[in-house]
Design a protein around this motif. Structure first.
Motif, short mmCIF file in Angstrom:
data_model
loop_
_atom_site.label_atom_id
_atom_site.label_comp_id
_atom_site.label_asym_id
_atom_site.label_seq_id
_atom_site.Cartn_x
_atom_site.Cartn_y
_atom_site.Cartn_z
N SER A 1 12.48 -31.32 -60.05
CA SER A 1 12.24 -32.59 -59.36
C SER A 1 12.38 -33.73 -60.37
O SER A 1 11.65 -33.77 -61.38
CB SER A 1 10.84 -32.61 -58.74
OG SER A 1 10.72 -31.65 -57.73
N ALA A 2 13.29 -34.62 -60.12
CA ALA A 2 13.58 -35.68 -61.08
C ALA A 2 14.56 -36.66 -60.46
O ALA A 2 15.06 -36.45 -59.35
CB ALA A 2 14.16 -35.11 -62.37
N LEU A 3 14.82 -37.70 -61.22
CA LEU A 3 15.86 -38.65 -60.86
C LEU A 3 17.10 -38.26 -61.68
O LEU A 3 17.03 -38.11 -62.89
CB LEU A 3 15.40 -40.06 -61.22
CG LEU A 3 16.05 -41.28 -60.59
CD1 LEU A 3 16.06 -41.17 -59.08
CD2 LEU A 3 15.34 -42.53 -61.04
N TYR A 4 18.20 -38.06 -61.00
CA TYR A 4 19.43 -37.65 -61.67
C TYR A 4 20.40 -38.82 -61.66
O TYR A 4 20.80 -39.30 -60.60
CB TYR A 4 20.04 -36.43 -60.99
CG TYR A 4 19.20 -35.18 -61.21
CD1 TYR A 4 18.10 -34.91 -60.40
CD2 TYR A 4 19.48 -34.31 -62.26
CE1 TYR A 4 17.31 -33.80 -60.63
CE2 TYR A 4 18.70 -33.19 -62.50
CZ TYR A 4 17.61 -32.95 -61.68
OH TYR A 4 16.83 -31.85 -61.92
N PHE A 5 20.73 -39.25 -62.86
CA PHE A 5 21.65 -40.38 -63.00
C PHE A 5 23.03 -39.88 -63.39
O PHE A 5 23.18 -38.95 -64.17
CB PHE A 5 21.17 -41.34 -64.09
CG PHE A 5 19.95 -42.12 -63.72
CD1 PHE A 5 18.75 -41.86 -64.34
CD2 PHE A 5 20.01 -43.11 -62.76
CE1 PHE A 5 17.61 -42.59 -64.00
CE2 PHE A 5 18.89 -43.84 -62.43
CZ PHE A 5 17.68 -43.58 -63.05
N CYS A 6 24.00 -40.57 -62.87
CA CYS A 6 25.36 -40.39 -63.29
C CYS A 6 25.81 -41.70 -63.93
O CYS A 6 25.43 -42.79 -63.47
CB CYS A 6 26.23 -40.05 -62.09
SG CYS A 6 28.00 -40.14 -62.39
N ALA A 7 26.57 -41.62 -64.99
CA ALA A 7 27.14 -42.81 -65.62
C ALA A 7 28.62 -42.58 -65.81
O ALA A 7 29.08 -41.44 -65.88
CB ALA A 7 26.46 -43.09 -66.96
N SER A 8 29.37 -43.67 -65.87
CA SER A 8 30.80 -43.53 -66.12
C SER A 8 31.24 -44.52 -67.17
O SER A 8 30.59 -45.55 -67.40
CB SER A 8 31.61 -43.71 -64.84
OG SER A 8 31.67 -45.08 -64.45
N PRO B 1 32.73 -42.35 -60.01
CA PRO B 1 32.72 -43.34 -61.10
C PRO B 1 33.40 -44.64 -60.68
O PRO B 1 34.05 -44.72 -59.64
CB PRO B 1 33.52 -42.64 -62.19
CG PRO B 1 34.42 -41.70 -61.46
CD PRO B 1 33.65 -41.25 -60.25
N ILE B 2 33.22 -45.63 -61.52
CA ILE B 2 33.90 -46.91 -61.31
C ILE B 2 35.41 -46.66 -61.39
O ILE B 2 35.86 -45.87 -62.24
CB ILE B 2 33.45 -47.92 -62.39
CG1 ILE B 2 31.97 -48.27 -62.17
CG2 ILE B 2 34.30 -49.17 -62.38
CD1 ILE B 2 31.37 -49.11 -63.25
N PRO B 3 36.20 -47.30 -60.52
CA PRO B 3 37.65 -47.10 -60.57
C PRO B 3 38.22 -47.28 -61.97
O PRO B 3 37.82 -48.20 -62.70
CB PRO B 3 38.17 -48.17 -59.60
CG PRO B 3 37.06 -48.34 -58.62
CD PRO B 3 35.80 -48.19 -59.42
N SER C 1 40.02 -33.99 -59.62
CA SER C 1 41.25 -34.73 -59.94
C SER C 1 41.12 -36.23 -59.67
O SER C 1 41.81 -37.03 -60.28
CB SER C 1 42.43 -34.15 -59.17
OG SER C 1 42.18 -34.20 -57.78
N ASP C 2 40.23 -36.59 -58.73
CA ASP C 2 40.04 -38.02 -58.45
C ASP C 2 38.93 -38.61 -59.33
O ASP C 2 38.48 -39.72 -59.08
CB ASP C 2 39.71 -38.25 -56.98
CG ASP C 2 38.40 -37.59 -56.55
OD1 ASP C 2 37.96 -37.83 -55.42
OD2 ASP C 2 37.82 -36.82 -57.36
N TYR C 3 38.49 -37.85 -60.33
CA TYR C 3 37.49 -38.23 -61.32
C TYR C 3 36.05 -38.22 -60.82
O TYR C 3 35.14 -38.47 -61.61
CB TYR C 3 37.81 -39.59 -61.97
CG TYR C 3 39.08 -39.56 -62.77
CD1 TYR C 3 40.27 -40.11 -62.27
CD2 TYR C 3 39.12 -38.94 -64.01
CE1 TYR C 3 41.45 -40.05 -63.00
CE2 TYR C 3 40.29 -38.88 -64.75
CZ TYR C 3 41.46 -39.44 -64.22
OH TYR C 3 42.62 -39.37 -64.95
#
Lengths: 111, 115
Positions: B86-93, B25-27, B70-72
């Motif tokens: 089969s897909a596009l896997y997105f992560c958001a923060s 994730p973003i800091p 622990s580092d998120y």
């Protein structure tokens, strides 16, 4: 059932023209509504985010409106550019962590 | 500005194999969300974590598991892969959970192809 529907499904306009995309939702309880721009194969990028008390919000050439009574929103793009070609997704939050994504409008801007 | 980082960007696996997707994730963001977007479909929420604890769960199959460290950063583990995965896997923060103040910033996605 919580749903977010968008129209039109696809839209073709000429560069420099304006356009308006529509979003209707049945999400309850309602927390906020967001418009995202998603280029093919890329992550969605936020354009605007509005709570129920906000009627309009602008971000450059993008202006979003919200009518919480009729549960409708619109995204107006002014003076379109070729780089505006993308999918525009209306997303509604129901006060939990998950976002409820709309069906999207595929916009193509031609020179 | 730093953005959400996902790795790998592309992954090809065979049926019944396992896959692990990573999200950084973003800091200073403490909340991570995972989404799955099938071809021509809307992103579907899978699961989210806040302060290293699962905070919400969506349509995540039992074959998938995820955790936040622990580092998120977060990892999505997928076992007994199927063609339909089969897909596009997105992560958001985001910084904080949900609500109008906590914008979700999406990563570039990991394209998983199961053959």
């Amino acid at each position: 059932k919580n749903q977010v529907e968008q129209s039109p499904q696809s839209l073709i306009i000429l560069e420099g023209k304006n356009c308006t995309l529509q979003c209707n939702y049945t999400v309850s309880p309602f927390s906020n509504l967001r418009w995202y721009k998603q280029d093919t194969g890329r992550g969605p990028v936020s354009l605007t985010i509005m709570t129920f008390s906000e009627n309009t919000k602008s971000n450059g050439r993008y202006t979003a409106t919200l009518d919480a009574d009729t549960k409708q929103s619109s995204l107006h793009i002014t003076a379109s550019q070729l780089s505006d070609s993308a999918s525009y997704i209306c997303v509604v939050s129901d006060n939990t962590d998950k976002l409820i994504f709309g069906t999207g409008t595929r916009l193509q801007v031609f020179p | 500005a730093a953005g959400v980082i996902q790795s790998p960007r592309h992954l090809i696996k065979e049926k019944r194999e396992t896959a692990t997707l990573k999200c950084y994730p973003i800091p200073r963001h403490d909340t991570v969300y995972w989404y799955q977007q099938g071809p021509g479909q809307d992103p579907q929420f899978l699961i989210s974590f806040y302060e290293k604890m699962q905070s919400d769960k969506g349509s995540i199959p039992d074959r998938f598991s995820a955790q936040q460290f622990s580092d998120y950063h977060s990892e999505l583990n997928m076992s007994s892969l199927e063609l339909g995965d089969s897909a596009l896997y997105f992560c958001a923060s985001s910084q904080g959970r949900g609500g109008p103040l906590y914008e979700q910033y999406f990563g570039p996605g990991t394209r998983l192809t199961v053959t």
